[in-house]
Motif scaffolding. Structure first.
Motif, mmCIF file in Angstrom:
data_model
loop_
_atom_site.group_PDB
_atom_site.id
_atom_site.type_symbol
_atom_site.label_atom_id
_atom_site.label_comp_id
_atom_site.label_asym_id
_atom_site.label_seq_id
_atom_site.Cartn_x
_atom_site.Cartn_y
_atom_site.Cartn_z
ATOM 1 N N ASP A 17 -41.702 22.977 -28.523
ATOM 2 C CA ASP A 17 -42.268 22.555 -27.229
ATOM 3 C C ASP A 17 -43.265 21.411 -27.375
ATOM 4 N N PHE A 18 -43.821 21.253 -28.562
ATOM 5 C CA PHE A 18 -44.877 20.250 -28.754
ATOM 6 C C PHE A 18 -44.505 19.244 -29.839
ATOM 7 N N ARG A 19 -43.223 19.068 -30.046
ATOM 8 C CA ARG A 19 -42.814 18.217 -31.166
ATOM 9 C C ARG A 19 -43.111 16.740 -30.936
ATOM 10 N N ASP A 20 -43.464 16.392 -29.710
ATOM 11 C CA ASP A 20 -43.823 14.995 -29.445
ATOM 12 C C ASP A 20 -45.301 14.704 -29.710
ATOM 13 N N THR A 21 -46.023 15.679 -30.200
ATOM 14 C CA THR A 21 -47.462 15.479 -30.423
ATOM 15 C C THR A 21 -47.715 14.997 -31.862
ATOM 16 N N THR A 22 -48.981 14.826 -32.164
ATOM 17 C CA THR A 22 -49.434 14.219 -33.427
ATOM 18 C C THR A 22 -48.846 14.916 -34.665
ATOM 19 N N ARG A 23 -48.439 14.090 -35.636
ATOM 20 C CA ARG A 23 -47.952 14.623 -36.920
ATOM 21 C C ARG A 23 -49.014 14.420 -38.000
ATOM 22 N N LEU A 24 -48.776 15.030 -39.149
ATOM 23 C CA LEU A 24 -49.803 15.046 -40.199
ATOM 24 C C LEU A 24 -50.327 13.663 -40.566
ATOM 25 N N HIS A 25 -49.421 12.697 -40.721
ATOM 26 C CA HIS A 25 -49.880 11.388 -41.176
ATOM 27 C C HIS A 25 -50.627 10.625 -40.075
ATOM 28 N N GLU A 26 -50.583 11.181 -38.856
ATOM 29 C CA GLU A 26 -51.258 10.514 -37.733
ATOM 30 C C GLU A 26 -52.618 11.146 -37.395
ATOM 31 N N VAL A 27 -52.915 12.288 -37.983
ATOM 32 C CA VAL A 27 -54.190 12.946 -37.676
ATOM 33 C C VAL A 27 -55.317 12.092 -38.245
ATOM 34 N N THR A 28 -56.253 11.712 -37.398
ATOM 35 C CA THR A 28 -57.326 10.841 -37.889
ATOM 36 C C THR A 28 -58.182 11.609 -38.895
ATOM 37 N N ILE A 29 -58.635 10.880 -39.888
ATOM 38 C CA ILE A 29 -59.326 11.494 -41.013
ATOM 39 C C ILE A 29 -60.594 12.227 -40.553
ATOM 40 N N GLU A 30 -61.234 11.740 -39.497
ATOM 41 C CA GLU A 30 -62.475 12.358 -39.019
ATOM 42 C C GLU A 30 -62.233 13.746 -38.426
ATOM 43 N N LYS A 31 -60.999 14.028 -38.032
ATOM 44 C CA LYS A 31 -60.713 15.352 -37.477
ATOM 45 C C LYS A 31 -60.644 16.418 -38.564
ATOM 46 N N LEU A 32 -60.424 15.992 -39.799
ATOM 47 C CA LEU A 32 -60.212 16.960 -40.873
ATOM 48 C C LEU A 32 -61.276 16.924 -41.966
ATOM 49 N N PHE A 33 -61.914 15.796 -42.153
ATOM 50 C CA PHE A 33 -62.840 15.662 -43.284
ATOM 51 C C PHE A 33 -64.286 15.632 -42.792
ATOM 52 N N LEU A 34 -65.089 16.533 -43.349
ATOM 53 C CA LEU A 34 -66.528 16.609 -43.057
ATOM 54 C C LEU A 34 -66.778 16.834 -41.568
ATOM 55 N N ARG A 35 -65.970 17.654 -40.964
ATOM 56 C CA ARG A 35 -66.116 17.905 -39.536
ATOM 57 C C ARG A 35 -67.134 19.029 -39.303
#
Lengths: 271, 278
Positions: free
Chosen positions: A69-87
């Motif tokens: 249902d959500f396959r059109d949303t963000t994929r791993l290589h598109e996740v901005t680094i600030e969302k995952l690192f030192l958040r």
């Protein structure tokens, strides 16, 4: 250096804690259901030489895009680094017993005392990752995991949306409880077959329709619907002393991936 | 605070998985659950210790072979044993040596770079050649590696000695290979008798024959008679990382690095995430 939350004068130095389930080629505690893939390292002269793992092996990050249902949303290589690192991350505490289903009222009580700044990630700490079950033989780590009820998940999703938070981390082994099809059908097989690619798992998944998946993964879908990325199977969360911390979520940098095993580190103290 | 992702992406068919006979086998994905049939996606991934931007320790073939690839290394940790302080927000000096296609960084260039770098006691070191970009890797395929700049043995020895002197523990670079390609791929894709067309990596018939030619083990060396630049560095390091990208986005001479390989129990090498923090 920062002052701790309790207002005492003792200062904290920056400290790092690894919250990641080790990838053990001898045995992994999460290989119980047919949706899991067997992790192994083939010896160097074996034809399969290398690292073979599932996208959700061990501690893992799952994006909403993992679901059709959500396959059109963000994929791993598109996740901005600030969302995952030192958040910056807030801890949501709900102590849960073995096999406990976390209810809407328990979630409500936890939310009421949780201080989440706008945009922070949320770490749901139940204590399951600190009991050592993940290091013991057998399937208990998965089949006795506490988990969220659907109303609790919907409440959490609403709370996170209001907080503009799109990253949920937890020490649960399973976030929802796939009791419509997966558990009753797979657990009726005795002895329980191995995970994918066992013959039984391949046959089971061949007959596992999108409708069955929607019923089994209703909790995960409720979170995905709100655009929430989830990280499950953290360990050693009890060691997090500060209620103000940052997390590093480090998945494989997979092009167009929707989920990945990952390394998760907590950083406490001032940067 | 600025975060810069220095990680080479992972995708099936990536050049780094297609060019060598053993140490980096192809990336392969199997979608065993897919959107149409199951309403969700799950992937079984076949990677290698050198997939993407890897971090490799001296015992690179651990857990099945705990012998280091160079004798008498300074460090003996496997991936899961590396102290977390070495991997998270560790001070790192940027060593600038601009190098284009096929260039082998020599000892003079290394000496000059070491002289001007702000390389301090305990720093990790990031050798920036300017080669590593995602776009170039996508476009060039295996030529991204075949034509990569690299580090000549004499330059590697110089840097390794400096790392030991400054108690520096981790080496990283945006070169696709540390060893010169003519050494790393000797008589495979370059050298006196390269194989044309280039065979598939292990477990191809050609890779198996190569193993026979090497006496049944590829644990310690390639078939070139030249010494290994990578060997000189890994002997003095907790681990080495290569094939980084986006290093041109770093604007400062000193950064903090986040270096997170998979937490493989007793593992010797794995695809890794490299992030610079300015």
């Amino acid at each position: 250096m920062v002052k701790p939350d309790d207002g005492s004068s003792k200062e904290l130095v920056m400290e790092y804690k690894d919250l990641t389930l080790p990838l053990d080629h001898n045995w992994m505690p999460d290989e119980v259901l047919p949706v899991a893939a067997h992790f192994y390292l083939a010896p160097k002269y074996h034809p399969d030489k290398g690292i073979i793992l599932g996208s959700e092996t061990g501690t893992c990050l799952t994006l909403p895009a993992a679901f059709a249902d959500f396959r059109d949303t963000t994929r791993l290589h598109e996740v901005t680094i600030e969302k995952l690192f030192l958040r910056a991350t807030a801890i949501l505490d709900i102590a849960a017993e073995e096999s406990q289903e976390i209810t809407e009222s328990e979630m409500q009580r936890a939310i009421e005392v949780c201080k989440v700044a706008r945009g922070n990630a949320v770490l749901l700490r139940t204590g399951w990752g600190d009991r050592g079950t993940h290091a013991k033989p057998g399937s208990q780590y998965i089949i006795a995991s506490p988990h969220l009820s659907l109303p609790a998940a919907e409440l959490l999703a609403t709370f996170m949306a209001e907080s503009e938070s799109d990253l949920l981390l937890t020490d649960l082994a399973l976030i929802g409880w796939p009791d419509k099809h997966l558990f009753p059908e797979w657990n009726s097989l005795f002895p329980r077959p191995g995970p994918w690619p066992s013959t039984e798992a391949q046959i089971y998944l061949h007959l596992y329709t999108p409708q069955k998946a929607k019923a089994d993964f209703a909790v995960e879908l409720a979170l995905a619907r709100s655009g929430i990325m989830t990280v499950k199977r953290l360990i050693h969360c009890k060691d997090l002393l500060s209620n103000r911390l940052r997390v590093i979520v480090s998945p494989l940098h997979i092009v167009r991936g929707a989920s990945s095993t990952c390394r998760v580190i907590a950083v406490e103290g001032a940067l | 605070m600025k975060l810069i992702d220095l990680t080479m992406p992972v995708w099936p068919g990536a050049g780094y998985g297609e060019i060598l006979p053993f140490t980096n086998t192809p990336v392969d994905f199997v979608e065993y659950m897919d959107y149409a049939k199951n309403g969700m996606r799950q992937t079984r991934m076949k990677l290698n210790g050198e997939t993407g931007s890897p971090l490799m320790v001296p015992a690179q073939h651990a857990p099945f072979d705990m012998n280091p690839i160079q004798k008498n290394p300074r460090f003996h940790w496997t991936l899961d044993e590396i102290p977390i302080e070495e991997l998270v927000l560790h001070d790192t000096a940027v060593l600038d040596i601009s190098a284009g296609e096929g260039h082998e960084i020599n000892a003079d260039e290394m000496a000059t770079a070491l002289k001007v770098a702000d390389f301090r006691e305990g720093d990790h070191v990031l050798l920036r050649s300017g080669w590593g970009t995602i776009e170039r890797a996508y476009e060039m395929g295996i030529d991204y590696l075949r034509k990569s700049p690299s580090v000549h043995y004499e330059a590697a020895v110089l840097l390794a000695d400096k790392m030991e002197e400054l108690n520096s523990h981790i080496f990283m670079t945006d070169c696709a290979f540390v060893n010169p390609p003519r050494v790393q791929g000797y008589n495979w894709f370059l050298g006196d008798a390269p194989l044309t067309p280039l065979p598939k990596p292990w477990p191809s018939a050609e890779a198996r024959e190569r193993l026979l030619d090497m006496g049944g083990s590829y644990a310690y060396a390639h078939v070139s008679k030249e010494p290994s630049s990578y060997g000189a560095l890994i002997r003095k390091a907790i681990g080495c990382g290569k094939c980084l990208v986006n290093c041109e986005q770093i604007t400062e001479r000193r950064i903090k690095m986040i270096i997170l390989p998979l937490k493989i129990k007793n593992g010797g090498a794995s695809s890794c995430r490299f992030v610079a923090v300015e």
